[in-house]
Enzyme design. Sequence first.
Site, short mmCIF file in Angstrom:
data_model
loop_
_atom_site.label_atom_id
_atom_site.label_comp_id
_atom_site.label_asym_id
_atom_site.label_seq_id
_atom_site.Cartn_x
_atom_site.Cartn_y
_atom_site.Cartn_z
CD GLU A 35 -0.99 0.46 11.43
OE1 GLU A 35 -2.12 0.13 11.16
OE2 GLU A 35 0.03 -0.21 11.30
CB ILE A 42 -0.99 0.07 1.28
CG1 ILE A 42 -0.30 -0.02 2.36
CG2 ILE A 42 -1.93 -1.14 0.92
CD1 ILE A 42 -1.20 0.05 3.69
NE ARG A 53 17.80 -8.71 11.28
CZ ARG A 53 17.90 -9.76 10.48
NH1 ARG A 53 16.95 -10.85 10.70
NH2 ARG A 53 18.90 -10.18 9.89
CE LYS A 102 9.51 -5.54 19.63
NZ LYS A 102 9.34 -4.76 20.89
#
Length: 748
Positions: free
Chosen positions: A714, A471, A637, A710
């Site tokens: 967001e 996206i 990482r 991770k």
Amino acid sequence: MATAAKIGIGSAINRVDGVEKVTGTARYAAEHPVENLLYGYIVEAAIAKGRIVSIDEEAARAVPGVVEVITHLNRPHVAWTDHSYQDELKIPGSPFRPLYDDRIQFSQQPIALVMAETFEAARYAASLVEVAYEAEAHNTDFEVAVGEKYVPKKKRSGYMAPKDRGDAAQAFADAPLKVSGDYRLPPEHHNPMEMFGSTVEWHDDGSITVHDKTQGSQVVQGYLASVFGFSKKKVRVLNPYVGGAFGSGLRPQHQVFLAVLAAKMLERSVRVTMTRNQMFSHAYRPQAIQSIALGAETTGKLTAIRNEATTSTSRYEDNMENVVTWGLMNYDCPNADAEYTVAQVDTATSADMRAPGAATGMTLFEIAIDEMAYEAKVDPLEFRLINYSPIDAMNGTPYTSKALREAFQEGAEAFGWSKRSAEVRSMRDGKELVGWGCATGMWDAQFSKTSASAKLTANGHLEVACATSDIGTGSYTVMTLVAADTLGLPPEQITAKLGDSDLPTAPVEGGSWGAASSGAAVQLACQAVGKKLLKAAGKIAGAPLGEATIDDVLFEDGCIVLKDAPTVRVPFGDAMRAADLTQIEEEETAAPGFGDMWKGMHKSKNTHSAIFAEVKVDEELGVIRVTRIVDAVAAGRIINPKTARSQILGGVVMGMGMALHEETFPDHRLGRWMNHNFGEYHVPVHADIHDIQVIFVDEPDPEVTPLGVKGLGEIGIVGTAAAIANAIYHATGKRVRSLPITIDKILD
């Protein structure tokens, strides 16, 4: 002979799809050339609630080039059960069904589709469709709806119920220091660069190929098969390029339904696109009121947290987010409670929008935390460190990793926080008041079951494939780097394929799990190819690798290399020729729990950030400028520092929009969004953006995901608006509890 530096995980390379995007050769959903194409234009409801009494199509049908006007009265058969319309989000309630009957549930609801040989003819004819309504009383005023707030009996997938601890009510009553208030966030609408559109190719055998703006090709495939009765084998959905989404494309939007409906009815290829105005007919961040009460000792130690929030949803679905849990998780406080409710308004269902729940809940909570720091006369950064929790304080579980303390340290040093003057209105630059503020960010580190394939040909070219989406976040590049790292090939010899429902299974792209999940699947598939390569090398005369196992070799520069004797190198092509192989193809699935992830099965998994903001406010005019942002991010990482930085920059800019610009205004008399364009719906532009520094904190974490990743989509937005709001208070002494902070609120 010296070998070239290996490019792989951790390499800062350009986007591998960048050339296609900047040269215009990347085609988006509404750009694919299709022969004999019809164009559809959506007619929208002019009322917010009621029913359609009649539709006069005569003038529209008389327009040259018009082929059909499709309404609930003449549409072909579609599924009638709620279950058939459910998508991957599984929001409780009755999903919206376009053109299903005469009921109007929200303003701008699609009520007809005009089909014509040209877009212009369809648009003009749509303006001639006359609709008579029987209007009913509606309410789009969230402040009124809150009076009937409730806790839904059924919660959506992924919802985390808050867990109380201690006696927060009594602790707050007994606290020497108290802060309490209502904090508000208005509706914010998704406005990606690419508007929603779908191109449906109708094939003679009754199958369809759908080019759709979506975050999940297989989600749309399943939805269309369920609603229209297609076999999944008859529906192929493609979305190789998506011009922004961040939650708006998690669910199939109504234009794809309408396009397929028309294609099936007319047995023609069809394109339906939304205008910018029509983009306000669906996904938006829910409006929110968050009532926060904090109690503390005079030292600044928190003794009580009370957090109650209500967000908006539609009449027909109960959309919930994780709003009230973040502060309870992040802060060490012996007494905490929370409650979360929703309130119905007559709009389309609110939707996920970049860091849903956290961007609202954590941001507003961090403004309250800042208030308490000033009440306690403690430096806002020191206050957060005093109340730092090394564990998930709400669930009582350790984290797989939490480098927030290090993020605060590195961010503060880069920002120069130690030079901050504690008193409000004490820092100036000419006629402008200067303010410094900080905040904490927090988001989930998720992992979803994902499959990928890897195909190596004898000429040394590798193709990796997965149905995931890109996206704009860099999925192509992530897949390429992971493959390069695993099999030791340069990126230019690797092709990444995605955005195709025919490719190996992947979930919808969202929640910041894409890189971790698709990356892990690509790694497994490439490792499987590596094992077959090693087996093939065993057929080379003289067995140069001896009886080496996969643990004894590495892959470098297109060769299998003995770790203990790096001069012994077998080119991939030699191994494949020895085994008479023209290609090696493997498919693997990465699922939660494998590798070292089992060690983190009962731990909390989150990303964290420390945001520092500088603002300058014109003392007379109230004009606010965000002159500096430092965002220190602890997100495991980092696969590609270059695109990772880009992700955080985008999140920060979006957070600036939340702080100062974004707000959708309804006219409650009409029940309609009024600023439905870029002229009046304000977002940050180039002139608003100054210095943004991104720091990635070293945080290796093999327990969170197989690659230690991770996710970054967001975390960049969470807390950014709070840091800016807190800086504005430091500059002006004006505490604003309602975002966005506009000039009128400063001068009030």
